[in-house]
Design an enzyme around this catalytic site. Structure first.
Site, PDB file in Angstrom:
ATOM      1  N   TYR A 267     -34.706   1.919  15.326  1.00 19.15           N
ATOM      2  CA  TYR A 267     -35.418   2.749  16.169  1.00 19.15           C
ATOM      3  C   TYR A 267     -35.281   4.233  15.796  1.00 19.15           C
ATOM      4  CZ  TYR A 267     -37.286  -1.112  18.790  1.00 19.15           C
ATOM      5  OH  TYR A 267     -38.067  -2.325  19.026  1.00 19.15           O
TER       6      TYR A 267
ATOM      7  N   HIS B  33     -28.927  -6.294  25.013  1.00 20.88           N
ATOM      8  CA  HIS B  33     -29.284  -7.402  24.321  1.00 20.88           C
ATOM      9  C   HIS B  33     -28.341  -8.903  24.734  1.00 20.88           C
ATOM     10  CE1 HIS B  33     -31.412  -5.333  20.537  1.00 20.88           C
ATOM     11  NE2 HIS B  33     -31.589  -4.783  21.839  1.00 20.88           N
TER      12      HIS B  33
ATOM     13  N   TYR C 263     -33.300 -17.945  11.524  1.00 22.95           N
ATOM     14  CA  TYR C 263     -34.370 -16.987  11.526  1.00 22.95           C
ATOM     15  C   TYR C 263     -34.375 -15.783  10.987  1.00 22.95           C
ATOM     16  CZ  TYR C 263     -36.661 -20.994  13.512  1.00 22.95           C
ATOM     17  OH  TYR C 263     -37.236 -22.358  13.629  1.00 22.95           O
TER      18      TYR C 263
ATOM     19  N   GLN D 173     -28.966  -3.378  30.300  1.00 23.93           N
ATOM     20  CA  GLN D 173     -29.961  -4.395  30.448  1.00 23.93           C
ATOM     21  C   GLN D 173     -29.350  -5.744  31.001  1.00 23.93           C
ATOM     22  OE1 GLN D 173     -30.848  -4.893  26.366  1.00 23.93           O
ATOM     23  NE2 GLN D 173     -32.047  -2.870  26.174  1.00 23.93           N
TER      24      GLN D 173
ATOM     25  N   GLU E 269     -41.125 -10.638  16.965  1.00 23.99           N
ATOM     26  CA  GLU E 269     -41.229 -11.638  16.426  1.00 23.99           C
ATOM     27  C   GLU E 269     -41.886 -12.920  17.216  1.00 23.99           C
ATOM     28  OE1 GLU E 269     -38.213 -12.909  13.969  1.00 23.99           O
ATOM     29  OE2 GLU E 269     -38.256 -11.319  12.596  1.00 23.99           O
TER      30      GLU E 269
HETATM   31 CA   LIG Z   1     -36.561 -13.187  12.438  1.00 31.04          CA
END
Ligand SMILES: [Ca+2]
Ligand SMILES: [Ca+2]
Length: 422
Positions: A313, A197, A302, A133, A292
């Protein structure tokens, strides 16, 4: 599986796809036949998402936190493919004159003109680690670009022992062929030997500070760092354009905390944008069933990976398996199943009055453009656009002409212009 079984499955898949395509063509023709400028589309009450959720037995924290009512804005628009043949474009940044900066993940930054002519790669960028990625990721203009010609970009930087998200700045030469005075102004820590990520969306706030999303690198061994204050992983950070730490950052002076940290507990945020009131919104790749939308506030946590909607997954429960805890922020909205969000833009232009105030989000897994309406800080409706094109939408930005510009995450990537139907 026998050949007969494979053939039966293939036929079944074709029937399902054909049905979906027929339904979508019907919806799209409705979109493009009637035009009702000035209206924001009325929610019908029935949710747009009707598929089964990935995770069973989870309850939203408040009504409307997921599966918002389906919207129909009935806006007539044309989609023009301005450029194609791009290699995994990650970001589009409209310039005032009508041209665009576009990044390609393998490490190239190009200018594409308003007429769709793709320029040669701009020289002067540092090397990227383009595996997985990683690569050359976002690009943002300095708030003073018209006079300082400065741009900022994020990338996965090869470092001793692995790589990590970095942000550099440079000055675009007058002939637009190279970057001068290139300087790395942020290096996420720690270095990690992986390819997943990186986060790395860039957004300048009304405070003229640069907000950078940093992914948590995915693997279970490093994931807990999203909650550790001595790590940039799984954070949104805030720096001044020269790379210095603003003294009013929330954890400045706190022992063991990195001073760049603005918010905590994120998984992989690849969309960040400010609304008309100057509030930061970030859209985050979640686990299976846990993408989200978050309203980001200074110093808040968060939740990842302590609380999350969805499941791994693999189908296994997320360790802990809880969706709420005191002191941890709830998402404004979540998608279960996921859409794989990347790129976001609050619409404020004149070209589409019906879309003013809407939050547009790119969807890669679901290959479409998502429009959310926001009312009183909550998502009040959801509409899916450009579904029939079947391309992974990586980034969406509003141009100075009020059109929306989109790049697709494909090896033959495209730049699209979405403008009112002529
Ligand atoms: Ca969250
Ligand atoms: Ca950007």
């Amino acid at each position: 599986m026998t050949n007969f079984q494979s053939a039966r499955l293939a036929v079944l898949a074709c029937i399902i796809i054909a049905t979906a395509c027929t339904q979508q063509r019907g919806a799209e023709s409705q979109d493009t036949v009637r035009s009702q400028p000035g209206q924001n589309g009325a929610a019908t009450g029935a949710p747009l998402e009707t598929r089964e959720a990935n995770a069973s037995g989870q309850t939203p924290a408040f009504p409307g936190q997921t599966r918002a009512p389906s919207l129909k804005s009935n806006v007539a628009f044309d989609v023009t493919v301005l450029a194609s043949g791009l290699s995994k474009p990650w970001a589009v940044e409209p310039l005032m004159g009508g041209d665009f900066l576009v990044t390609e993940k393998p490490g190239r930054l190009r200018i594409i003109t308003a007429a769709g002519v793709t320029g040669e790669p701009i020289s002067g960028l540092p090397a990227v680690d383009a595996r997985g990625q990683g690569g050359l990721l976002d690009v943002a203009l300095s708030p003073g670009f018209d006079s300082d010609r400065t741009i900022f970009w994020s990338y996965s930087e090869p470092r001793t022992g692995g790589n990590a998200t970095s942000v550099a700045r440079g000055v675009l030469s007058a002939d637009r062929t190279r970057l001068d005075n290139v300087r790395v102004i942020f290096r996420a820590l720690p270095v990690y030997n992986g390819t997943l990520h990186y986060g790395s969306r860039l957004a300048f706030g009304p405070d003229r500070m640069l907000y950078i999303t940093v992914g948590e690198r995915s693997d279970k061994v490093i994931r807990p760092q999203a909650q550790e204050m001595g790590s940039h992983m799984g954070k949104i950070v805030r720096i001044a354009p020269d790379g210095s730490v603003p003294p009013d950052n929330p954890f400045v002076g706190q022992s063991g905390a990195l001073p760049e940290i603005w918010s905590v507990g994120h998984r992989n945020v690849q969309a960040a944008t400010f609304d008309a009131q100057g509030r930061l919104w970030a859209i985050e790749h979640g686990a299976g069933g846990g993408d989200e939308v978050n309203h980001i506030e200074k110093g808040k946590n968060y939740g990842w990976p302590i609380i999350a909607y969805g499941e791994e997954y693999s189908g296994a429960p997320i360790p802990g398996g809880i969706t709420a805890r005191a002191g941890l922020e709830q998402p404004v909205y979540y998608w279960d199943p996921v859409i794989a969000p990347s790129g976001a833009q609050f619409y404020s232009g004149d070209a589409f009055p019906a879309w003013r105030g809407s939050l547009f989000v790119g969807a890669m897994k679901e290959k479409r453009l998502v429009r959310l309406t926001i009312a009183n800080g909550r998502v009040s409706g959801e509409e899916h656009l450009l579904v029939d094109r079947g391309k992974r939408v990586r980034d969406v930005k509003q141009g100075p002409d009020g059109a929306l510009y989109i790049v697709t995450d494909e090896s033959n990537g495209e730049l699209w212009k979405v403008a009112p139907r002529r």
